[in-house]
Write a protein that holds these residues in place. Structure first.
Motif, PDB file in Angstrom:
ATOM      1  N   THR A 166       4.817  13.728  -6.219  1.00 25.63           N
ATOM      2  CA  THR A 166       3.067  13.608  -6.742  1.00 25.63           C
ATOM      3  C   THR A 166       2.316  12.766  -6.357  1.00 25.63           C
ATOM      4  O   THR A 166       0.889  12.102  -5.749  1.00 25.63           O
ATOM      5  CB  THR A 166       3.257  13.406  -8.605  1.00 25.63           C
ATOM      6  OG1 THR A 166       3.722  14.851  -8.806  1.00 25.63           O
ATOM      7  CG2 THR A 166       2.481  13.374  -9.205  1.00 25.63           C
ATOM      8  N   ALA A 167       3.628  11.564  -6.292  1.00 22.92           N
ATOM      9  CA  ALA A 167       2.866   9.572  -6.173  1.00 22.92           C
ATOM     10  C   ALA A 167       2.579  10.761  -4.531  1.00 22.92           C
ATOM     11  O   ALA A 167       1.242   9.605  -3.351  1.00 22.92           O
ATOM     12  CB  ALA A 167       3.666   8.769  -5.422  1.00 22.92           C
ATOM     13  N   ILE A 168       3.227  11.502  -3.411  1.00 18.98           N
ATOM     14  CA  ILE A 168       2.489  11.415  -2.067  1.00 18.98           C
ATOM     15  C   ILE A 168       0.977  11.861  -1.812  1.00 18.98           C
ATOM     16  O   ILE A 168      -0.087  12.020  -1.450  1.00 18.98           O
ATOM     17  CB  ILE A 168       3.707  11.776  -1.245  1.00 18.98           C
ATOM     18  CG1 ILE A 168       4.923  11.276  -0.825  1.00 18.98           C
ATOM     19  CG2 ILE A 168       2.865  12.924  -0.031  1.00 18.98           C
ATOM     20  CD1 ILE A 168       5.975  12.293   0.450  1.00 18.98           C
TER      21      ILE A 168
ATOM     22  N   LEU B 122      13.641  13.149  -9.684  1.00 14.46           N
ATOM     23  CA  LEU B 122      12.738  12.463  -8.815  1.00 14.46           C
ATOM     24  C   LEU B 122      11.818  13.388  -7.385  1.00 14.46           C
ATOM     25  O   LEU B 122      11.109  12.717  -6.899  1.00 14.46           O
ATOM     26  CB  LEU B 122      14.131  12.138  -8.021  1.00 14.46           C
ATOM     27  CG  LEU B 122      14.042  10.466  -7.099  1.00 14.46           C
ATOM     28  CD1 LEU B 122      13.160   9.766  -7.808  1.00 14.46           C
ATOM     29  CD2 LEU B 122      15.409  10.054  -6.220  1.00 14.46           C
ATOM     30  N   VAL B 123      12.530  14.220  -7.076  1.00 13.21           N
ATOM     31  CA  VAL B 123      11.111  15.047  -5.793  1.00 13.21           C
ATOM     32  C   VAL B 123      10.123  14.932  -6.761  1.00 13.21           C
ATOM     33  O   VAL B 123       9.267  14.602  -5.793  1.00 13.21           O
ATOM     34  CB  VAL B 123      12.575  15.949  -4.932  1.00 13.21           C
ATOM     35  CG1 VAL B 123      11.370  16.997  -4.644  1.00 13.21           C
ATOM     36  CG2 VAL B 123      13.465  15.868  -4.769  1.00 13.21           C
ATOM     37  N   PRO B 124       9.673  15.937  -7.508  1.00 17.59           N
ATOM     38  CA  PRO B 124       8.976  16.171  -7.603  1.00 17.59           C
ATOM     39  C   PRO B 124       7.990  14.713  -8.192  1.00 17.59           C
ATOM     40  O   PRO B 124       6.422  14.814  -7.624  1.00 17.59           O
ATOM     41  CB  PRO B 124       8.330  16.942  -9.319  1.00 17.59           C
ATOM     42  CG  PRO B 124      10.214  17.255  -9.568  1.00 17.59           C
ATOM     43  CD  PRO B 124      11.042  16.760  -8.384  1.00 17.59           C
ATOM     44  N   ALA B 125       8.605  13.664  -8.552  1.00 10.72           N
ATOM     45  CA  ALA B 125       7.744  12.506  -8.682  1.00 10.72           C
ATOM     46  C   ALA B 125       7.096  11.997  -7.560  1.00 10.72           C
ATOM     47  O   ALA B 125       6.282  11.362  -6.979  1.00 10.72           O
ATOM     48  CB  ALA B 125       8.704  11.804  -9.784  1.00 10.72           C
TER      49      ALA B 125
ATOM     50  N   GLY C 145       1.015  -0.658  -0.029  1.00  2.00           N
ATOM     51  CA  GLY C 145       0.402   0.365  -0.357  1.00  2.00           C
ATOM     52  C   GLY C 145       0.502   1.513  -0.228  1.00  2.00           C
ATOM     53  O   GLY C 145       0.542   2.339   0.477  1.00  2.00           O
ATOM     54  N   ARG C 146       1.821   0.956  -0.251  1.00  2.60           N
ATOM     55  CA  ARG C 146       3.087   2.725  -0.363  1.00  2.60           C
ATOM     56  C   ARG C 146       2.720   2.998  -1.540  1.00  2.60           C
ATOM     57  O   ARG C 146       2.314   2.629  -3.280  1.00  2.60           O
ATOM     58  CB  ARG C 146       4.329   2.261  -0.415  1.00  2.60           C
ATOM     59  CG  ARG C 146       4.653   0.945   0.589  1.00  2.60           C
ATOM     60  CD  ARG C 146       4.479   2.150   2.163  1.00  2.60           C
ATOM     61  NE  ARG C 146       4.720   1.429   3.649  1.00  2.60           N
ATOM     62  CZ  ARG C 146       3.221   0.812   3.453  1.00  2.60           C
ATOM     63  NH1 ARG C 146       1.952   1.143   3.549  1.00  2.60           N
ATOM     64  NH2 ARG C 146       3.487   0.419   5.213  1.00  2.60           N
ATOM     65  N   ALA C 147       3.155   4.514  -1.331  1.00  2.00           N
ATOM     66  CA  ALA C 147       3.115   5.703  -3.104  1.00  2.00           C
ATOM     67  C   ALA C 147       3.884   4.688  -3.761  1.00  2.00           C
ATOM     68  O   ALA C 147       5.179   4.355  -3.060  1.00  2.00           O
ATOM     69  CB  ALA C 147       3.096   6.979  -2.724  1.00  2.00           C
ATOM     70  N   LEU C 148       3.912   5.342  -5.235  1.00  2.00           N
ATOM     71  CA  LEU C 148       5.165   4.472  -5.864  1.00  2.00           C
ATOM     72  C   LEU C 148       5.745   4.969  -7.182  1.00  2.00           C
ATOM     73  O   LEU C 148       4.794   5.918  -7.505  1.00  2.00           O
ATOM     74  CB  LEU C 148       3.979   3.351  -6.335  1.00  2.00           C
ATOM     75  CG  LEU C 148       5.336   2.771  -6.929  1.00  2.00           C
ATOM     76  CD1 LEU C 148       6.264   2.104  -6.642  1.00  2.00           C
ATOM     77  CD2 LEU C 148       4.570   1.238  -7.729  1.00  2.00           C
ATOM     78  N   VAL C 149       7.249   5.514  -7.238  1.00  2.00           N
ATOM     79  CA  VAL C 149       8.002   6.058  -8.509  1.00  2.00           C
ATOM     80  C   VAL C 149       8.161   4.433  -8.739  1.00  2.00           C
ATOM     81  O   VAL C 149       9.349   4.034  -8.165  1.00  2.00           O
ATOM     82  CB  VAL C 149       8.297   7.053  -7.707  1.00  2.00           C
ATOM     83  CG1 VAL C 149       9.285   7.859  -8.968  1.00  2.00           C
ATOM     84  CG2 VAL C 149       7.579   8.543  -7.002  1.00  2.00           C
ATOM     85  N   VAL C 150       8.577   4.916  -9.960  1.00  2.00           N
ATOM     86  CA  VAL C 150      10.097   3.894 -11.015  1.00  2.00           C
ATOM     87  C   VAL C 150      10.796   4.968 -11.419  1.00  2.00           C
ATOM     88  O   VAL C 150      10.376   5.571 -12.434  1.00  2.00           O
ATOM     89  CB  VAL C 150       8.881   3.490 -12.063  1.00  2.00           C
ATOM     90  CG1 VAL C 150      10.195   2.089 -12.577  1.00  2.00           C
ATOM     91  CG2 VAL C 150       7.602   2.936 -11.649  1.00  2.00           C
ATOM     92  N   ALA C 151      12.139   4.290 -11.576  1.00  2.00           N
ATOM     93  CA  ALA C 151      13.103   5.289 -11.955  1.00  2.00           C
ATOM     94  C   ALA C 151      13.977   4.346 -12.402  1.00  2.00           C
ATOM     95  O   ALA C 151      14.160   2.982 -12.587  1.00  2.00           O
ATOM     96  CB  ALA C 151      14.171   5.669 -10.877  1.00  2.00           C
TER      97      ALA C 151
END
Length: 489
Positions: free
Chosen positions: A394-396, A388-391, A337-343
Motif C-alpha cells: 500500500t505504501a509503495i 506487514l506485506v500488504p501494508a 522521502g521514503r514510503a513509510l509503514v509503522v509497526a
C-alpha cells in the motif's frame, strides 16, 4: 535502464509530463503571466530523481564546515576553532552554475581504543560510500599528515571521483604550500580560503565536473531488483526478531542486550510470491552527537540504509511510551522521502489500559504521519505478520501514484472555489494551476498569484490525500509565485 515511454508515446523530457500534457500546461502558464523559463525550472527542480551527493571529508579542524557554509551560501554548519565540533552527519542542498546537489558535512571523530586514525577512517568510509563525489579538504599550512595519507588510501579503494581542496590559502604566499599537495597523488590541489571565499568558484567548477547530473525521474517502475525495505527503530525494539520471523529462520543475531546489530544486514526474503530485500539496521540511540565509537558509526550506516531503501518500516515498542527518539527516527524516514509503514511490536504483551493510552499517544505524538499504514505485530509470536506485506505494498503504491495534470487542476479549482486562501494585507493569494512533477515521493508544484501560508499548504496536502489517497507516502509541495501580472496573452 532504458528510457520509459509514456502512454502518449513520448519519452519523459519534462519531468512526469508527456509532450502533449506539457504543451497544454505551458500554454496555461503563459496565459496566467508566468515566465516560461521559471515554469520549466520549477518542473525540472521537482521532477528530477535524487540529487547527486557531494561528501566533504578531511581531518578535524581543516575547515570542512567553513567550506560547506561557503558552498551552500549561508552559515548553517557549526564552525568553531577546535576539532570535532561537527558530530552529526548533516546534509544541505546547494546550487552552483544552475546545478543543484546535496552536500554532506562530516565529523564526529572520536578518540577510541584504536586511535584517531581508525575513527577518521570509519567516518570517511561511510561518507565516501554514500557520495557520488568527494571533496577532500587538507590544511595547506600544515601539509599532508599520516592521517591524510590514511584517508587517501580509502579514497583510492572506493574509486569515487575526488576533488582535492588545499584549504587556508589566504594569499599568493600560500600557493606554494598548496602545490606541495600534488604529492598525495589525487591530482591538482585547488587552493582555497573557505573563510574568505578565495578560490571556491574554481573548486566548485571542478566539483560539477566530478558530480553526475541528477538522474531523470523514473515513474512507476522500480530501479530494478527486489524492493528494498529498511527496518529501523530504537535499539531493542525487535528489528532482528521481526526479520527472523519474516524469514522463518534465524538469519540475524538476536540478543536481549540492546545494540547487538551494528551493520545493516541485507536479506532476500520470499513473501507472498514476491522477493523483497530487507535491511536490518542498528538501533538509533539518542542524539547522534551523544554517541561514541561504534554506536556513532552504526547510526550513520542506518541513515545510509534508509537513503538506499524504498520503504522504511519503523518499529515502535508498543509496551513503552512513544519517545522523542521514535519521533526523530520517523522524521528521518519522512525527510528522506521514503514510503513509510509503522509497526507496533510486542503487541501481545499489552493489556487494555496500555492499549488505551497508546492510542492517545499515537493521536497526539504521531498526528503528522496519520497517513502511514499501521500494523500491530508480535515478532516473538508471529501475530499479524501476514499484514506487514500488504501494508508495504500500500505504501509503495501511494509513493508511486501520479495524478494527471488536467485532473489535478480540476481538483485545485474546486479547492480555490470552496476554500479560498485567507485575505492577508488586503490581498487574497490564489492557486492558479499546478502539476505533479515527480513521484517517489509525490512532488507537486503549485503556481500562485501570491505567497501561500504554511497552514494553507497543509490544508491542500490534506485534501490531496482525501481525494487521491497517497497512503504511506510523504508529499512534497513547492509553490512558485507569479512575479508580475502584465504579460497575459
Amino acid at each position: 535502464m532504458n528510457d520509459q515511454i509514456h502512454s502518449d508515446g513520448s519519452d519523459h523530457e519534462h519531468g512526469a509530463l508527456g509532450d502533449a500534457e506539457y504543451a497544454e500546461f505551458m500554454e496555461l502558464a503563459a496565459q496566467e503571466g508566468f515566465d516560461v523559463e521559471d515554469v520549466e525550472g520549477a518542473i525540472d527542480e521537482a521532477g528530477h530523481g535524487p540529487l547527486p551527493v557531494l561528501a566533504v571529508v578531511g581531518r578535524p579542524n581543516v575547515g570542512k564546515s567553513t567550506l560547506v557554509n561557503r558552498i551552500i551560501g549561508r552559515r548553517e554548519a557549526v564552525v568553531e576553532d577546535k576539532p570535532g565540533v561537527t558530530r552529526d552527519r548533516v546534509t544541505y542542498e546547494a546550487e552552483w552554475a544552475g546545478r543543484r546537489f546535496k552536500v554532506v558535512d562530516t565529523g564526529g571523530w572520536e578518540q577510541d581504543v584504536l586511535g584517531i586514525d581508525a575513527s577518521v577512517a570509519a567516518q570517511a568510509e561511510y561518507a565516501i560510500e554514500a557520495a557520488d563525489a568527494v571533496v577532500f579538504v587538507v590544511d595547506s599550512t600544515v601539509g599532508a599528515t599520516d592521517t591524510d595519507e590514511a584517508v587517501v588510501k580509502l579514497l583510492r579503494r572506493a574509486g569515487k571521483p575526488v576533488v582535492l581542496c588545499a584549504n587556508k590559502v589566504d594569499g599568493q604566499s600560500g600557493e606554494a604550500d598548496a602545490t606541495a599537495l600534488w604529492s598525495l597523488g589525487l591530482g591538482e590541489p585547488h587552493p582555497v580560503s573557505s573563510l574568505h571565499g578565495r578560490g571556491t568558484g574554481d573548486l566548485l567548477d571542478a566539483v560539477l565536473e566530478a558530480l553526475p547530473e541528477a538522474p531523470a525521474q523514473r515513474f512507476g517502475t522500480a530501479l530494478g531488483g527486489p524492493r528494498r525495505i529498511a527496518l529501523i527503530g530504537r535499539p531493542n525494539v525487535g528489528k532482528s526478531s521481526l526479520l527472523n520471523k519474516v524469514a522463518n529462520e534465524d538469519r540475524v543475531v538476536v540478543n536481549e542486550m540492546a545494540g547487538t546489530t551494528r551493520d545493516p544486514v541485507d536479506e532476500l526474503i520470499q513473501l507472498g510470491g514476491i522477493t523483497w530485500k530487507f535491511i536490518d539496521t542498528a538501533g538509533i540511540r539518542r542524539r547522534v552527537h551523544l554517541q561514541e565509537g561504534a554506536d556513532y558509526y552504526a547510526s550513520l550506516r542506518t541513515a545510509a540504509a534508509v537513503e538506499k531503501a524504498e520503504v522504511a518500516v519503523v518499529l515502535i515498542d508498543a509496551s513503552e511510551s512513544i519517545s522523542v527518539q521514535d519521533q526523530r527516527i520517523i522524521t528521518m524516514a519522512v525527510e528522506a522521502g521514503r514510503a513509510l509503514v509503522v509497526a507496533y511490536n510486542k503487541w501481545d504483551t499489552l493489556d487494555e489500559e496500555r492499549r488505551y493510552y497508546l492510542e492517545r499517544e499515537i493521536e497526539t505524538e504521531l498526528a503528522q504521519i496519520a497517513w502511514a499504514p499501521r500494523v500491530n505485530v508480535s515478532a516473538l509470536t508471529g501475530r499479524h505478520m501476514e499484514k506487514l506485506v500488504p501494508a508495504i505494498e500500500t505504501a509503495i503504491e501511494g509513493w508511486e501514484t501520479r495524478i494527471p495534470t488536467g485532473r489535478l487542476n480540476a481538483f485545485l479549482g474546486e479547492i480555490v472555489a470552496s476554500h479560498p486562501h485567507p485575505v492577508r494585507g488586503g490581498k487574497q493569494p490564489r492557486i492558479l494551476f499546478g502539476t505533479q512533477a515527480g513521484t517517489k515521493p509525490p512532488r507537486f508544484v503549485l503556481f500562485s498569484s501570491g505567497f501561500l501560508e504554511h497552514g494553507y499548504r497543509r490544508f491542500v496536502e490534506r485534501r490531496l490525500r482525501e481525494e487521491f489517497g497517497f497512503e504511506g507516502t510523504p508529499i512534497h509541495i513547492s509553490v512558485r509565485v507569479r512575479e508580475k501580472r502584465g504579460r497575459k496573452k
